[in-house]
Design an enzyme around this catalytic site. Structure first.
Site, PDB file in Angstrom:
ATOM      1  CD  GLU A 193      -3.176   0.905   1.923  1.00  0.00           C
ATOM      2  OE1 GLU A 193      -3.782   2.073   1.920  1.00  0.00           O
ATOM      3  OE2 GLU A 193      -3.319   0.217   2.579  1.00  0.00           O
ATOM      4  CD  GLU A 212      -2.913   0.864  -4.355  1.00  0.00           C
ATOM      5  OE1 GLU A 212      -3.971   0.614  -5.194  1.00  0.00           O
ATOM      6  OE2 GLU A 212      -2.872   0.533  -2.967  1.00  0.00           O
ATOM      7  CB  CYS A 255      -6.443  -2.947   5.911  1.00  0.00           C
ATOM      8  SG  CYS A 255      -7.025  -1.225   7.027  1.00  0.00           S
ATOM      9  CB  SER A 299      -5.201   1.000  -0.872  1.00  0.00           C
ATOM     10  OG  SER A 299      -4.398  -0.439  -1.182  1.00  0.00           O
ATOM     11  CE  LYS A 331     -10.205  -8.289   9.079  1.00  0.00           C
ATOM     12  NZ  LYS A 331      -9.226  -8.167   7.948  1.00  0.00           N
ATOM     13  CD  GLU A 363     -10.894  -9.010   4.051  1.00  0.00           C
ATOM     14  OE1 GLU A 363     -10.334  -8.572   3.956  1.00  0.00           O
ATOM     15  OE2 GLU A 363     -10.887  -9.361   5.713  1.00  0.00           O
ATOM     16  CD  GLU A 395     -14.315  -9.638  -4.671  1.00  0.00           C
ATOM     17  OE1 GLU A 395     -15.046  -8.889  -4.566  1.00  0.00           O
ATOM     18  OE2 GLU A 395     -14.848 -10.808  -3.396  1.00  0.00           O
ATOM     19  CB  CYS A 416      -8.734  -4.097  15.081  1.00  0.00           C
ATOM     20  SG  CYS A 416      -8.351  -3.554  13.776  1.00  0.00           S
TER      21      CYS A 416
END
Length: 573
Positions: free
Chosen positions: A283, A286, A303, A323, A362, A365, A370, A503
């Site tokens: 990142e 990037e 993230c 990102s 999560k 996710e 993907e 988090c």
């Protein structure tokens, strides 16, 4: 602000004039039971479990929502107040499933605790026997489970979703006996504009909203001799897990956590902090390209899966700013079925990847279509911090006396920068540490972005003034992103975390989770960073070895295939 003097249980106390009776009682150590009250949410006064008696008028007052007045005389222990509390709780229990043994919250349920503290017995509830509400469970999605039959209509979930997260995914509907908290059109929570952040689950006092448990899946994998089970642990877990075993909030338990995972039977124990360092390399590279005109500024982090899903629903026009780097969890899992088997000679078909995360999103996710860049499903199971603690207890492991053990090699080493991913502002600081040093050779002083919902800072990198900002909690993200959308934001780098404080306040963390506790957890991570031998992601020797032997270079062909992803617009309503 002026002070108000009042008497509570014959004790005189002086508090600020905007205080409630409950606030005043806390000042002198008087405990009043509560259910709908939460220190970080608006006052509701719905459950009436906190009633106290006004000695002058004889009225019963909801202490959580009643402001203090000069000369007020309050009795929290009168027979009238205690009888009212008991009756209110008995009525809640009369419409409750009372299946404690089969409930996720058994042993740490606020309704259960109050029932015991008030001395309520089975026969006290049976006198109200009659019709009970009956609703179907919502178990459609991978992240959250709703059981409306256990709901006590405290409204905490509604308030946190509306006031803090700005999402309003849950609302009260119907009236009287038919009142229920549900979604728009009573759809499954997985089929609405919901970020799966799990903040509703962190404040629910009972078992009405919980994570979808994957404990049985993980036990089955651990007991399968044909599977090689590896586990990664998120940065924040090492500063929150101890709470489940009676330790002081913010206590760092990294070594004991690793030891517990080995005793549960995992074949290899690794750190997601390693992948957080990897995320910074990808990142950060990037962001450097965008600073040089190759891409759209501001650069926005990706993230946090709760934030990403929220963006797909509500800010799909801004997706080009995000990102393309996967979250550290998904980067690690992709490597767990490519780099790890290459280095160890283990058949990737036999590898089962488990992640211990602070986050319910999560779970969503890991099931995204993907996330199969390894040629397999990259992440097989996600356990929240709470689920991990339950497994330790089920195994009969005495966590507090475990020895300190280290992560396994290959993908276990990390830096201070990787650790601070677990709290708001940490991703920004970690990224800028690397970007500044890569460009100028100069180290970064601390940004000190703090824990506020929205904050920003400026720093000079070479001859350029770079502006960075953070937003934690989706309600704060909305305020900042509306400025980006309107062209009123001049920030270059924006970090967004779906959960308040990042988090450490995730939807899968130990309960209760107040803002005060979250700050202590964050300080625990800061202490790890301060004491780390290596504090910059680009100096992690295992990361350098990974690029040299497997990935090539940041943003290169192999890293782009395994470590980057794309997003898609989702319906807003």
């Amino acid at each position: 602000m002026s002070k108000v003097k009042l008497t509570i249980d014959k004790q005189t106390v002086e508090v600020e004039e905007d205080s409630t009776i409950l606030d005043a009682a806390k000042e002198i150590g008087v405990e009043i039971p509560v259910l709908c009250y939460h220190p970080d949410l608006s006052l509701h006064g719905a459950c009436r479990v906190c009633v106290v008696e006004d000695e002058e008028s004889g009225r019963l007052l909801a202490s959580c929502a009643t402001p203090v007045t000069e000369g007020m005389q309050i009795n929290t222990r009168s027979m009238k107040a205690r009888k009212a509390r008991r009756k209110n709780v008995e009525l809640l229990l009369a419409n409750h499933p009372n299946d404690c043994l089969g409930c996720d919250r058994n042993g740490h349920c606020e309704l259960q605790d109050i029932t015991y503290e008030l001395g309520i017995q089975k026969e006290d509830v049976e006198k109200y026997a009659g019709e009970k509400s009956e609703y179907d469970l919502d178990t459609v999605g991978p992240a959250l489970k709703r059981d409306p039959n256990k709901c006590i209509l405290c409204g905490r979930c509604v308030r946190i979703c509306e006031e803090v997260q700005g999402d309003s995914a849950l609302q009260f509907t119907q009236r009287g006996f038919d009142s229920i908290v549900t979604t728009a059109f009573d759809l499954p929570q997985a089929e609405i504009n919901c970020a799966n952040c799990g903040q509703c689950a962190t404040v629910c006092p009972v078992g009405a909203i919980t994570e979808m448990s994957e404990i049985d899946k993980v036990w089955k994998a651990l007991e399968d001799e044909d599977k090689h089970v590896i586990v990664q642990t998120a940065p924040s877990v090492q500063a929150t897990l101890g709470e489940e075993f009676g330790m002081e909030t913010g206590t760092v338990v990294t070594g004991k956590m690793v030891a517990a995972l080995r005793r549960l039977g995992f074949d290899q124990v690794f750190s997601t902090d390693f992948a957080a360092d990897l995320t910074i390399l990808e990142e950060g590279s990037e962001f450097l390209k965008k600073l040089n005109g190759e891409g759209e500024l501001p650069h926005i982090t990706s993230c946090c899966p709760g934030w990403v899903k929220y963006a797909e629903h509500n800010y799909s026009d801004l997706l080009p700013h995000l990102s393309s780097a996967k979250s550290p969890m998904q980067m690690f899992s992709a490597l767990g079925k490519t780099y790890y088997p290459e280095q160890t000679g283990i058949d990737p078909e036999k590898i089962y990847t488990v992640a211990v995360m602070p986050c319910t999103a999560k779970k969503f996710e890991k099931d995204r279509e993907e996330m199969q860049s390894s040629g397999y499903k990259d992440s097989d199971a996600v356990l929240t911090t709470r689920e991990f603690a339950r497994m330790i207890k089920e195994m009969g492991i005495n966590f507090n006396v475990l020895p300190e053990e280290d992560f396994d090699e290959l993908m276990g080493e990390s830096t201070g920068a990787g650790t601070i991913f677990g709290t708001t502002g940490g991703v920004t600081e970690a990224a800028v540490r690397t970007v500044k040093e890569k460009l100028t050779g100069e180290p970064l002083e601390r940004l000190n972005l703090g824990f506020r919902g929205i904050n920003q800072a400026e720093l000079r990198i070479g001859d350029r003034l770079v502006k960075v900002g953070i937003a934690n909690g989706l309600g704060n993200a909305e305020k900042l992103l509306d400025k980006v959308r309107a062209g009123e934001c001049d920030l270059d780098f924006i970090e967004i975390m779906a959960c308040p404080h990042g988090c450490v306040g995730g939807g899968g963390q130990p309960r209760p989770a107040t803002n005060e506790k979250k700050e202590k957890r964050a300080q625990g991570l800061a202490n790890i960073d301060d004491s780390s031998k290596i504090r910059k992601s680009h100096e992690n020797p295992q990361i350098l070895k990974l690029y040299e032997e497997f990935l090539g270079e940041p943003l290169g062909g192999e890293s782009h295939h395994l470590l980057h992803t794309k997003y898609k617009a989702r319906p807003k309503n």
